[in-house]
Design a protein around this motif. Structure first.
Motif, mmCIF file in Angstrom:
data_model
loop_
_atom_site.group_PDB
_atom_site.id
_atom_site.type_symbol
_atom_site.label_atom_id
_atom_site.label_comp_id
_atom_site.label_asym_id
_atom_site.label_seq_id
_atom_site.Cartn_x
_atom_site.Cartn_y
_atom_site.Cartn_z
ATOM 1 N N THR A 114 5.623 5.056 14.155
ATOM 2 C CA THR A 114 5.854 5.753 12.885
ATOM 3 C C THR A 114 5.387 4.878 11.728
ATOM 4 N N LEU A 115 5.019 5.503 10.638
ATOM 5 C CA LEU A 115 4.709 4.750 9.416
ATOM 6 C C LEU A 115 5.608 5.203 8.271
ATOM 7 N N CYS A 116 5.693 6.506 8.047
ATOM 8 C CA CYS A 116 6.428 6.980 6.872
ATOM 9 C C CYS A 116 7.878 7.326 7.185
ATOM 10 N N HIS A 117 8.292 7.165 8.430
ATOM 11 C CA HIS A 117 9.664 7.532 8.791
ATOM 12 C C HIS A 117 10.628 6.359 8.616
ATOM 13 N N ASP A 118 11.822 6.680 8.154
ATOM 14 C CA ASP A 118 12.900 5.692 8.087
ATOM 15 C C ASP A 118 14.190 6.465 8.322
ATOM 16 N N ASP A 119 14.987 6.019 9.279
ATOM 17 C CA ASP A 119 16.215 6.747 9.642
ATOM 18 C C ASP A 119 17.144 6.984 8.454
ATOM 19 N N ARG A 120 17.062 6.123 7.443
ATOM 20 C CA ARG A 120 17.983 6.252 6.302
ATOM 21 C C ARG A 120 17.527 7.302 5.289
ATOM 22 N N LEU A 121 16.264 7.753 5.424
ATOM 23 C CA LEU A 121 15.695 8.651 4.416
ATOM 24 C C LEU A 121 15.511 10.069 4.944
ATOM 25 N N GLU A 122 15.356 11.009 4.030
ATOM 26 C CA GLU A 122 15.070 12.401 4.402
ATOM 27 C C GLU A 122 13.769 12.455 5.203
ATOM 28 N N GLU A 123 13.661 13.467 6.069
ATOM 29 C CA GLU A 123 12.411 13.623 6.820
ATOM 30 C C GLU A 123 11.270 13.872 5.841
ATOM 31 N N PHE A 171 -14.049 4.346 7.840
ATOM 32 C CA PHE A 171 -13.866 5.179 6.663
ATOM 33 C C PHE A 171 -13.756 4.365 5.385
ATOM 34 N N LYS A 172 -14.282 4.949 4.328
ATOM 35 C CA LYS A 172 -14.051 4.392 3.005
ATOM 36 C C LYS A 172 -13.021 5.319 2.367
ATOM 37 N N THR A 173 -11.790 4.865 2.252
ATOM 38 C CA THR A 173 -10.719 5.763 1.811
ATOM 39 C C THR A 173 -10.519 5.754 0.314
ATOM 40 N N GLY A 174 -11.040 4.742 -0.354
ATOM 41 C CA GLY A 174 -10.797 4.660 -1.782
ATOM 42 C C GLY A 174 -9.485 3.952 -2.087
ATOM 43 N N MET A 175 -8.720 3.722 -1.029
ATOM 44 C CA MET A 175 -7.452 3.017 -1.237
ATOM 45 C C MET A 175 -7.686 1.536 -0.988
ATOM 46 N N THR A 176 -7.037 0.723 -1.712
ATOM 47 C CA THR A 176 -7.196 -0.695 -1.483
ATOM 48 C C THR A 176 -6.030 -1.264 -0.700
ATOM 49 N N ASP A 177 -4.827 -0.877 -1.069
ATOM 50 C CA ASP A 177 -3.711 -1.540 -0.415
ATOM 51 C C ASP A 177 -2.478 -0.681 -0.216
ATOM 52 N N CYS A 178 -2.548 0.604 -0.444
ATOM 53 C CA CYS A 178 -1.357 1.447 -0.273
ATOM 54 C C CYS A 178 -1.658 2.561 0.723
ATOM 55 N N SER A 179 -0.738 2.784 1.674
ATOM 56 C CA SER A 179 -0.951 3.830 2.682
ATOM 57 C C SER A 179 -0.390 5.180 2.233
ATOM 58 N N LEU A 180 0.255 5.236 1.093
ATOM 59 C CA LEU A 180 0.872 6.464 0.570
ATOM 60 C C LEU A 180 1.961 7.001 1.500
ATOM 61 N N CYS A 181 2.624 6.098 2.211
ATOM 62 C CA CYS A 181 3.695 6.540 3.106
ATOM 63 C C CYS A 181 4.903 7.038 2.315
ATOM 64 N N GLY A 182 5.012 6.616 1.060
ATOM 65 C CA GLY A 182 6.102 7.089 0.211
ATOM 66 C C GLY A 182 7.447 6.434 0.482
ATOM 67 N N LEU A 183 7.482 5.434 1.374
ATOM 68 C CA LEU A 183 8.771 4.826 1.710
ATOM 69 C C LEU A 183 9.432 4.194 0.489
ATOM 70 N N CYS A 184 8.642 3.478 -0.330
ATOM 71 C CA CYS A 184 9.232 2.780 -1.478
ATOM 72 C C CYS A 184 9.836 3.771 -2.468
ATOM 73 N N LEU A 187 10.039 -2.543 3.154
ATOM 74 C CA LEU A 187 9.586 -1.278 3.752
ATOM 75 C C LEU A 187 8.085 -1.109 3.621
ATOM 76 N N CYS A 188 7.484 -1.846 2.703
ATOM 77 C CA CYS A 188 6.078 -1.650 2.361
ATOM 78 C C CYS A 188 5.175 -2.511 3.248
ATOM 79 N N GLY A 189 4.454 -1.859 4.152
ATOM 80 C CA GLY A 189 3.579 -2.580 5.084
ATOM 81 C C GLY A 189 2.422 -3.263 4.390
ATOM 82 N N SER A 190 2.053 -2.788 3.216
ATOM 83 C CA SER A 190 0.879 -3.336 2.531
ATOM 84 C C SER A 190 1.240 -4.406 1.513
#
Ligand code: FES
Length: 179
Positions: A34-43, A113-126, A169-172
């Motif tokens: 998992t990347l964006c999942h955390d048991d403490r947070l909403e699905e 891939f060139k995603t245009g992102m440099t360091d954030c996966s947009l998992c939204g955990l933070c 929580l932030c992998g990046s």
């Protein structure tokens, strides 16, 4: 309400209605990444890293995000088919270099891939942790598509530094680097 009976990687399991496939797999000791999942947070279901292949009791097969998909009677779940592994490898590449947590495990050495992102996966955990657990709401997503990125509300750096609970929580390391 009666428990739901299903099968995950050939193992029978029973779970309460509303349990996700991810939770049911965990109860069997089956690890789904998992990347964006955390048991403490909403699905959330944002990253698709937890994708698995399912077959319903009517024989319908498809791929679903196990962290948001509820158990169903007679469901057959495969957690690591070739199709599933291919998708996870692609997700690791797409989120590269933000999430290299699984890169070695899945044999991914670089991204096509060139995603245009440099360091954030947009998992939204933070931002979800900040909102749901801390009720502080100082992190938000700004922009759309490849321009989408997290941001802090103006003047929140000090507050974030003093709290710092979402940094782990932030992998990046994005959030810690902005405070
Ligand atoms: Fe399931 Fe992200 S962990 S979609």
């Amino acid at each position: 309400m009666e428990n739901v009976k299903l099968e995950i990687d050939g193992k029978a399991v029973e779970a309460a209605p509303g349990t996700t496939v991810l939770q049911a797999a965990k109860s069997l000791g089956i690890k789904i990444p998992t990347l964006c999942h955390d048991d403490r947070l909403e699905e959330y279901g944002g990253c698709r890293m937890c994708m698995v292949e399912i077959e319903t009791k009517w024989g319908r097969k498809r791929l679903v995000a196990s962290c948001v998909y509820p158990v169903e009677e007679g469901l057959k779940v495969q957690t690591s088919t070739e199709k599933v592994m291919r998708i996870r490898r692609m997700i690791i590449e797409l989120l590269w270099p933000a999430w290299q947590l699984y890169a070695e495990e899945y044999g991914v050495k670089s991204s096509r891939f060139k995603t245009g992102m440099t360091d954030c996966s947009l998992c939204g955990l933070c931002l979800r942790y900040c909102s749901e657990i801390k009720k502080a709401n100082v992190i938000y997503f700004r922009g759309r598509g490849v321009e989408r990125k997290p941001a802090l509300i103006e003047g929140a750096e000090m507050q974030c530094r003093a709290c710092g609970e979402c940094f782990t929580l932030c992998g990046s390391g994005w959030i810690a680097s902005r405070c």
